[in-house]
Design a protein around this motif. Structure first.
Motif, mmCIF file in Angstrom:
data_model
loop_
_atom_site.group_PDB
_atom_site.id
_atom_site.type_symbol
_atom_site.label_atom_id
_atom_site.label_comp_id
_atom_site.label_asym_id
_atom_site.label_seq_id
_atom_site.Cartn_x
_atom_site.Cartn_y
_atom_site.Cartn_z
ATOM 1 N N TYR A 50 0.838 -1.195 0.000
ATOM 2 C CA TYR A 50 0.000 0.000 0.000
ATOM 3 C C TYR A 50 0.873 1.246 0.000
ATOM 4 C CZ TYR A 50 -3.653 -3.293 1.037
ATOM 5 O OH TYR A 50 -4.530 -4.350 0.963
ATOM 6 N N PRO A 51 0.598 2.171 -0.916
ATOM 7 C CA PRO A 51 1.449 3.367 -1.063
ATOM 8 C C PRO A 51 1.575 4.212 0.206
ATOM 9 C CG PRO A 51 -0.113 3.210 -2.886
ATOM 10 C CD PRO A 51 -0.464 2.136 -1.906
ATOM 11 N N TRP A 52 0.498 4.367 0.967
ATOM 12 C CA TRP A 52 0.564 5.210 2.161
ATOM 13 C C TRP A 52 1.548 4.626 3.177
ATOM 14 C CZ3 TRP A 52 -0.474 3.339 6.959
ATOM 15 C CH2 TRP A 52 -1.196 2.140 7.034
ATOM 16 N N PHE A 53 1.580 3.289 3.293
ATOM 17 C CA PHE A 53 2.506 2.663 4.240
ATOM 18 C C PHE A 53 3.926 2.672 3.683
ATOM 19 C CE2 PHE A 53 4.889 -0.805 6.108
ATOM 20 C CZ PHE A 53 4.675 -0.591 7.455
ATOM 21 N N ASN A 54 4.057 2.398 2.413
ATOM 22 C CA ASN A 54 5.375 2.364 1.785
ATOM 23 C C ASN A 54 6.078 3.718 1.934
ATOM 24 O OD1 ASN A 54 7.165 0.605 0.600
ATOM 25 N ND2 ASN A 54 6.655 1.285 -1.459
ATOM 26 N N LEU A 86 -5.266 -1.820 7.529
ATOM 27 C CA LEU A 86 -5.516 -1.834 6.093
ATOM 28 C C LEU A 86 -6.918 -1.355 5.732
ATOM 29 C CD1 LEU A 86 -3.893 -5.239 5.125
ATOM 30 C CD2 LEU A 86 -2.959 -2.955 4.790
ATOM 31 N N ASN A 87 -7.869 -1.577 6.621
ATOM 32 C CA ASN A 87 -9.271 -1.313 6.292
ATOM 33 C C ASN A 87 -9.856 -0.058 6.933
ATOM 34 O OD1 ASN A 87 -9.419 -3.745 4.819
ATOM 35 N ND2 ASN A 87 -9.666 -4.869 6.725
ATOM 36 N N ASN A 88 -9.110 0.584 7.813
ATOM 37 C CA ASN A 88 -9.686 1.675 8.579
ATOM 38 C C ASN A 88 -8.778 2.903 8.516
ATOM 39 O OD1 ASN A 88 -10.643 3.379 10.623
ATOM 40 N ND2 ASN A 88 -11.301 1.657 11.876
#
Length: 108
Positions: A50-54, A86-88
């Motif tokens: 996921y880009p936001w985490f990366n 991941l979902n929230n």
């Protein structure tokens, strides 16, 4: 009848213990309190898709926290927390805030 209720009570207590151990990352069955590095690495690998985490992971200020900070690693050890992450979106913001707090403490 008393024996039946005693068994029911023991089963309920056992299930509650398992549930709490899953939430806290402490394993009651084998008495282990060490973090599971393999599980943490797998969860990080899953999150890196996921880009936001990366973006967080590659950010120099936060990168070290994923390897050295126990609070962050304990959070990432839980599959339940990672799936919530991941979902929230609110959980994502909370995680980012935790990373920023850790970075602030490290600066001092």
């Amino acid at each position: 009848m008393k024996k039946l209720w005693r068994w029911v009570g023991l089963v309920v207590i056992y299930i509650i213990g398992i549930y709490l151990s899953l939430l806290s990352g402490v394993y009651l069955l084998d008495g282990r309190t060490a973090l599971d590095t393999k599980k943490i690495d797998n969860n990080i690998k899953k999150l890196r898709m996921y880009p936001w985490f990366n973006e967080l992971y590659e950010h120099e200020e936060h990168h070290r926290s994923f390897f050295a900070n126990i609070k962050v690693r304990k959070y990432l050890e839980s599959s339940i927390r990672v799936s919530r992450l991941l979902n929230n979106e609110r959980e994502q913001k909370r995680f980012i805030r935790m990373l920023e707090e850790v970075a602030q403490v490290r600066k001092k």
